[in-house]
Design a protein around this motif. Structure first.
Motif, short mmCIF file in Angstrom:
data_model
loop_
_atom_site.label_atom_id
_atom_site.label_comp_id
_atom_site.label_asym_id
_atom_site.label_seq_id
_atom_site.Cartn_x
_atom_site.Cartn_y
_atom_site.Cartn_z
N SER A 136 33.18 28.40 33.48
CA SER A 136 33.63 28.82 32.16
C SER A 136 33.08 30.21 31.83
O SER A 136 33.79 31.06 31.27
N LEU A 137 31.82 30.44 32.21
CA LEU A 137 31.23 31.75 31.96
C LEU A 137 31.97 32.83 32.74
O LEU A 137 32.30 33.90 32.19
N ALA A 138 32.30 32.52 34.01
CA ALA A 138 33.02 33.49 34.81
C ALA A 138 34.37 33.80 34.18
O ALA A 138 34.82 34.95 34.15
N ARG A 139 35.03 32.77 33.66
CA ARG A 139 36.33 33.01 33.05
C ARG A 139 36.20 33.93 31.83
O ARG A 139 37.05 34.80 31.61
N THR A 140 35.13 33.75 31.07
CA THR A 140 34.97 34.61 29.89
C THR A 140 34.63 36.03 30.30
O THR A 140 35.16 37.00 29.76
N LEU A 141 33.72 36.16 31.28
CA LEU A 141 33.28 37.50 31.67
C LEU A 141 34.40 38.30 32.31
O LEU A 141 34.49 39.51 32.12
N CYS A 142 35.29 37.62 33.07
CA CYS A 142 36.30 38.35 33.83
C CYS A 142 37.32 39.03 32.91
O CYS A 142 38.00 39.96 33.31
N ARG A 160 43.73 41.58 42.63
CA ARG A 160 43.34 40.49 41.75
C ARG A 160 42.41 39.50 42.44
O ARG A 160 41.43 39.04 41.88
N LYS A 161 42.73 39.21 43.67
CA LYS A 161 41.94 38.19 44.38
C LYS A 161 40.48 38.62 44.50
O LYS A 161 39.57 37.84 44.21
N ASP A 162 40.28 39.87 44.90
CA ASP A 162 38.91 40.37 45.03
C ASP A 162 38.21 40.34 43.69
O ASP A 162 37.03 39.98 43.59
N TYR A 163 38.95 40.74 42.68
CA TYR A 163 38.39 40.78 41.32
C TYR A 163 37.90 39.39 40.92
O TYR A 163 36.77 39.23 40.43
N ILE A 164 38.76 38.39 41.15
CA ILE A 164 38.41 37.03 40.76
C ILE A 164 37.23 36.53 41.59
O ILE A 164 36.27 35.95 41.06
N MET A 165 37.29 36.79 42.91
CA MET A 165 36.22 36.31 43.77
C MET A 165 34.88 36.96 43.40
O MET A 165 33.82 36.34 43.54
N HIS A 166 34.95 38.18 42.93
CA HIS A 166 33.72 38.85 42.49
C HIS A 166 33.05 38.06 41.37
O HIS A 166 31.84 37.81 41.40
N TYR A 167 33.84 37.64 40.39
CA TYR A 167 33.25 36.89 39.28
C TYR A 167 32.82 35.50 39.72
O TYR A 167 31.83 34.97 39.23
N PRO A 214 41.88 21.10 33.25
CA PRO A 214 41.53 20.16 34.32
C PRO A 214 42.55 20.11 35.46
O PRO A 214 42.24 19.60 36.52
N TRP A 215 43.78 20.59 35.22
CA TRP A 215 44.78 20.52 36.29
C TRP A 215 44.74 21.77 37.19
O TRP A 215 45.54 21.91 38.08
N MET A 216 43.81 22.68 36.89
CA MET A 216 43.71 23.88 37.71
C MET A 216 42.35 23.94 38.38
O MET A 216 41.35 23.47 37.83
N SER A 217 42.32 24.56 39.56
CA SER A 217 41.05 24.74 40.25
C SER A 217 40.27 25.86 39.54
O SER A 217 40.80 26.52 38.65
N VAL A 218 39.03 26.03 39.93
CA VAL A 218 38.20 27.09 39.36
C VAL A 218 38.92 28.43 39.49
O VAL A 218 39.05 29.20 38.53
N TYR A 219 39.43 28.66 40.70
CA TYR A 219 40.11 29.94 40.95
C TYR A 219 41.31 30.10 40.02
O TYR A 219 41.50 31.15 39.40
N GLU A 220 42.10 29.05 39.92
CA GLU A 220 43.32 29.14 39.09
C GLU A 220 42.99 29.34 37.61
O GLU A 220 43.69 30.07 36.91
N ASN A 221 41.93 28.67 37.18
CA ASN A 221 41.51 28.85 35.79
C ASN A 221 41.20 30.32 35.50
O ASN A 221 41.63 30.87 34.50
N ILE A 222 40.46 30.92 36.42
CA ILE A 222 40.09 32.32 36.21
C ILE A 222 41.31 33.22 36.38
O ILE A 222 41.52 34.18 35.63
#
Ligand SMILES: Nc1ncnc2c1ncn2[C@@H]1O[C@H](COP(=O)(O)OP(=O)(O)OP(=O)(O)O)[C@@H](O)[C@H]1O
Ligand SMILES: [Mg+2]
Lengths: 300, 542
Positions: A146-152, A113-120, A89-97
């Motif tokens: 959460s799904l994006a974090r798992t898939l990435c 990395r940034k492009d990779y994360i933004m892709h997901y 909860p203390w991280m944004s979506v981006y930071e979580n991923i």
């Protein structure tokens, strides 16, 4: 040769005095690159089964094998998507991923990395909210993050615990396609929990039903022998689809009715409570205990 | 467009109010921006007006009850007296500032200031003369007034004394006559006894009345209000004159530039003497003198203003600094140990007995222990590197760091460490299993786990603990200062208690308010910090 395997697995929670057996003698064998769905009633032990596969829980009996080797603990190769999302909860979506990418895929260069994360992030349609904190997101948005974090992480085995349950029909079908695409392209093995029979039939190779708890176990699986790609718009007219759907639905209905019947039609048992040698003052407490035990309630 | 920017201002203000915790002013802001006036007015009435009225009632109660209780150190001060002492203390502060500027002023500015001050002195002296003559006048008139007031009482007292005399003599003759009659057998003994008893009661009534009158006499002798006021005025002017003299002194003889110049002329004279002299002995002496003089001049040039009395403001600064030092020590100790205890059951088991035994120990005990221990580290405080260093740092040098301050800070730290430690341990040990599971699935290393998961998730509770610690530390500090005579608010209170002048009780009450207000702001500060680190919408409870 099975890739991921549960062998005679049993697990329960609580101390000996107050033991609750969740799964008993569960056997499951998943081939490489297979897509398996697990269905079952709420509280029957589906998430517990997932935790076992992810290595987050150790079985009391039996063993969990990956490529024939016992799983020693969790790791990024067993990518688990938690039912309650477990976003930090203390991280944004981006930071979580970002945290997941950094630790599970260190080979990705900083510049990419940034492009990779933004892709997901755009894959799960959160482009407008990468800097939002979880508490600023709706339930469905959290689920997608959460799904994006798992898939990435790009794990070998995807363990998805109700990954799409909180989404609207449209987003849901898009993400179903996305998961299918990843599964097809990267030759992943996927285990998905779902309570939507249509979704299970549409996506998977095999549907494994979990009987009702306590001491639930996996019943005979339903094989889904339908050609891919499956078109969700014509599926409703597909004979095989209709047959599977009715089979599974009636099986599940049967499960719940069996349970009800079992509760109602218990054979009256002789009262075999041990002879009471305790002091009279304690006797009252013991009697009270008896009153709520199933044996005496079935007698009434 | 304009509407939008007004809205931004409005919501910005509301946010500031919210974060700083003064939410009671929320309706005022909303009303100013014209939002639902009826609702806001009712809120203001309920949550601002009524509480304000209640406060005024409390102050009124204080003002009316205080004078009825007489104590050894005078009457319990009323609110107005407390305000008066605040003013007095502030004036004292201002005067010190004035002297300080006087000490540092240079050049033509100094001359101008001296002239102005002297003029002021002249007018003050005239004022003083006037006040003095006024005082003598009032004294004379009030003397006769007092005499007039006293006369009736004195008369009455004399009358009673005369009455007593006649009563005693007549009773005596009556009693002897009765006794004779009893001896002769013409009277009964009961009559004599009755007569004696009557006499006693009469005498008693008279003496009682006399003592009552005496009491009234002393009350009447008290100075009338006009005289008191005149005296106060004369005193105030005399006081001001004394201060102005002192200021002039700081512009003249005590002024830094003046002192430097003085020394320089002396040095020049010596140098001239040396160059004109032919005697080698003289030359040597002159050269030595010169070296000494230059050094002296340097010393004076660097000299800072030394205040004659410690000002209240100085004590406030020192207390805040001490509590801050103690609090930082406590945090630096508590957070790592707390984390260790939260992460490791063995560490927790090791520290639990220590925590449970030392947590309830009174700050006074800690103070004495630290006084002994810390004292041993500073056998020669004047030259100890710590204090030498602290006297060169900016800001800190004015505070006067000394061993008393060090062990006050240690006491604060010792008492403030426990809440922070216990809370940190609790925070770390109660991290959600879900978050730990994420760390396990991602196989985070120790440092990632610590800095990405454990610390952020425990921060809100840690700050809640720190907030309690700061509150405890502030309370402990005041007691520690009072006992250890470390300059600060606590010592201020203690000194006032000991010196027992007519102002001291009011000073103590003032200090009580100041301690409370500072404590309140420290707490608010911690709440703001806590809100900044908490990750949920309303993580921090206010
Ligand atoms: N850590 C635990 N301690 C004790 N009991 C547990 C624990 N985890 C799960 N259980 C019990 O195990 C049973 C199965 O839980 P599980 O979460 O696996 O259900 P589920 O099938 O995932 O249900 P749902 O569909 O609602 O998510 C429940 O009765 C639950 O009370
Ligand atoms: Mg579940």
């Amino acid at each position: 040769m099975s890739f991921l395997e549960l062998k005679d697995v049993s697990i329960g929670f609580g101390p000996v005095s107050n033991r609750y057996e969740v799964l008993q003698n569960v056997n499951l064998s998943i081939k490489e690159n297979e897509f398996v769905a697990v269905i079952g009633f709420s509280g029957s032990g589906k998430s517990t089964l997932m935790n076992l596969l992810a290595g987050l829980e150790k079985p009391d009996k039996g063993e969990v094998l990956l490529r024939g080797q016992p799983i020693t603990g969790p790791g990024p190769e067993l990518g688990m998507m938690f039912q309650n999302y477990s976003l930090l909860p203390w991280m944004s979506v981006y930071e979580n991923i970002d945290l997941a990418v950094r630790s599970a895929r260190p080979e990705i260069a900083r510049s990419e990395r940034k492009d990779y994360i933004m892709h997901y992030i755009s894959m799960v349609k959160l482009d407008h909210a990468p800097d939002k904190k979880p508490h600023e997101l709706s339930g469905g948005m959290r689920q997608r993050a959460s799904l994006a974090r798992t898939l990435c992480i790009r794990p070998e085995v995807l363990l998805l615990d109700e990954p799409l349950s909180a989404l609207d029909a449209l987003t849901r079908s898009d993400l179903q396609d996305e998961i299918l695409r990843i599964w097809g392209e990267d030759k992943k093995t996927v285990v998905m929990i779902t309570n939507d029979v249509d979704e299970a039939v549409l996506m998977t190779d095999r549907i494994v039903p979990l009987t009702m708890g306590p001491a639930a176990t996996l019943d005979t699986p339903f094989e889904v022998n339908m050609a891919r790609p499956r078109d969700r718009y014509t599926l409703n007219n597909n004979q095989e689809f209709i047959r599977l759907k009715t089979d599974i639905t009636s099986y599940m209905m049967g499960l719940s009715q069996e349970k009800k019947k079992a509760a109602a039609a218990k054979v009256p048992m002789p009262d075999i409570a041990p002879k009471d040698f305790s002091l009279p003052s304690k006797r009252l407490g013991f009697k009270n205990l008896q009153a709520v035990s199933p044996a005496s309630s079935s007698k009434a | 467009m304009a509407n939008k920017s007004i809205d931004t201002i409005k919501y910005g203000l509301l946010r500031i109010i919210d974060v700083s915790g003064f939410t009671i002013f929320d309706p005022v802001v909303r009303l100013l921006f014209g939002e639902e006036p009826a609702k806001q007015t009712s809120k203001i009435l309920k949550y601002i007006v009524i509480p304000t009225i209640f406060l005024f009632v409390c102050i009124w109660l204080w003002a009316s009850i205080a004078p009825t209780h007489k104590t050894k150190s005078g009457q319990v001060p009323t609110p107005s007296q407390v305000i008066e002492t605040v003013e007095t203390n502030y004036r004292q502060y201002e005067r010190e500032q004035e002297k300080k500027t006087a000490f540092l002023t240079t050049g033509s500015e100094r001359d101008a200031q001296i002239k102005a001050a002297k003029e002021r002195l002249k007018s003050l002296e005239e004022e003083s003369k006037a006040a003095q003559s006024e005082l003598t006048k009032v004294e004379e008139s009030s003397l006769t007034e007092i005499e007039n007031n006293l006369a009736p009482f004195k008369k009455e007292i004399e009358a009673i004394a005369a009455k007593l005399k006649t009563l005693t003599s007549s009773a005596k003759t009556e009693q002897t006559a009765l006794a004779d009659a009893i001896a002769a057998g013409t009277a009964k003994p009961e009559t004599l006894i009755q007569a004696i008893a009557d006499f006693e009661t009469q005498k008693e009534a008279l003496t009682e009345k006399r003592s009552e009158l005496n009491k009234q006499l002393t009350e009447a002798r008290e100075d009338p209000d006009a005289l008191k006021a005149a005296r106060l005025r004369a005193n105030a002017v005399a006081n001001e004159i004394q201060h102005t003299n002192s200021v002039i002194d700081h512009y003249e003889k005590k002024n830094r530039e003046y002192q430097v110049n003085e020394l320089m002329t002396k040095a020049d004279a010596a140098a001239a003497l040396a160059s004109s002299s032919k005697d080698p002995k003289d030359i040597l002496k002159a050269a030595k003198d010169q070296v000494r003089n230059t050094k002296k001049i340097e010393d004076v040039q660097e000299r800072e203003y030394a205040p004659t009395s410690t000002v209240f403001w100085h004590q406030i600064k020192r207390s805040i600094f001490t509590v801050f030092v103690g609090f930082v020590i406590a945090a630096v100790i508590a957070i790592p140990i707390g984390m260790m205890c939260g992460l490791n059951r063995i560490a927790m088991a090791c520290f639990t007995p220590i925590i449970s035994i030392f947590k309830p120990v009174s700050p006074v005990v800690w103070l004495l222990i630290f006084q002994i221990i810390v004292g041993a580290f500073f056998p020669d405080p004047e030259n100890h590197p710590l204090f030498v260093l602290s006297s060169t740092l900016p800001f800190i040098q004015d505070l006067g760091v000394n061993p008393a301050m060090v062990f006050s800070a240690c006491t604060v730290a010792m008492c403030a460490v426990w809440p922070a430690l216990v809370n940190t341990a609790l925070a770390v040990s109660s991290i959600e299993q879900d978050h730990l599971n994420v760390a396990r699935v991602l196989k985070l290393g120790f440092f990632d786990r610590l800095f990405k998961i454990i610390i952020p998730s425990s921060l809100p509770l840690v700050f809640a603990g720190l907030r309690i610690s700061l509150g405890v530390g502030w309370m402990v500090l005041i007691a520690a200062e009072a006992l250890s005579s470390s300059d600060g608010l606590g010592k201020f209170v203690w000194d006032e208690y000991q010196n027992g002048s007519s102002f001291s009780f009011a000073n103590i009450i003032m200090a009580c308010f100041i301690v409370g207000i500072i404590g309140f702001f420290l707490d608010r500060l911690m709440i703001c910090l806590q809100r900044l680190v908490s990750f949920d919408e309303d993580g921090a409870t206010v």
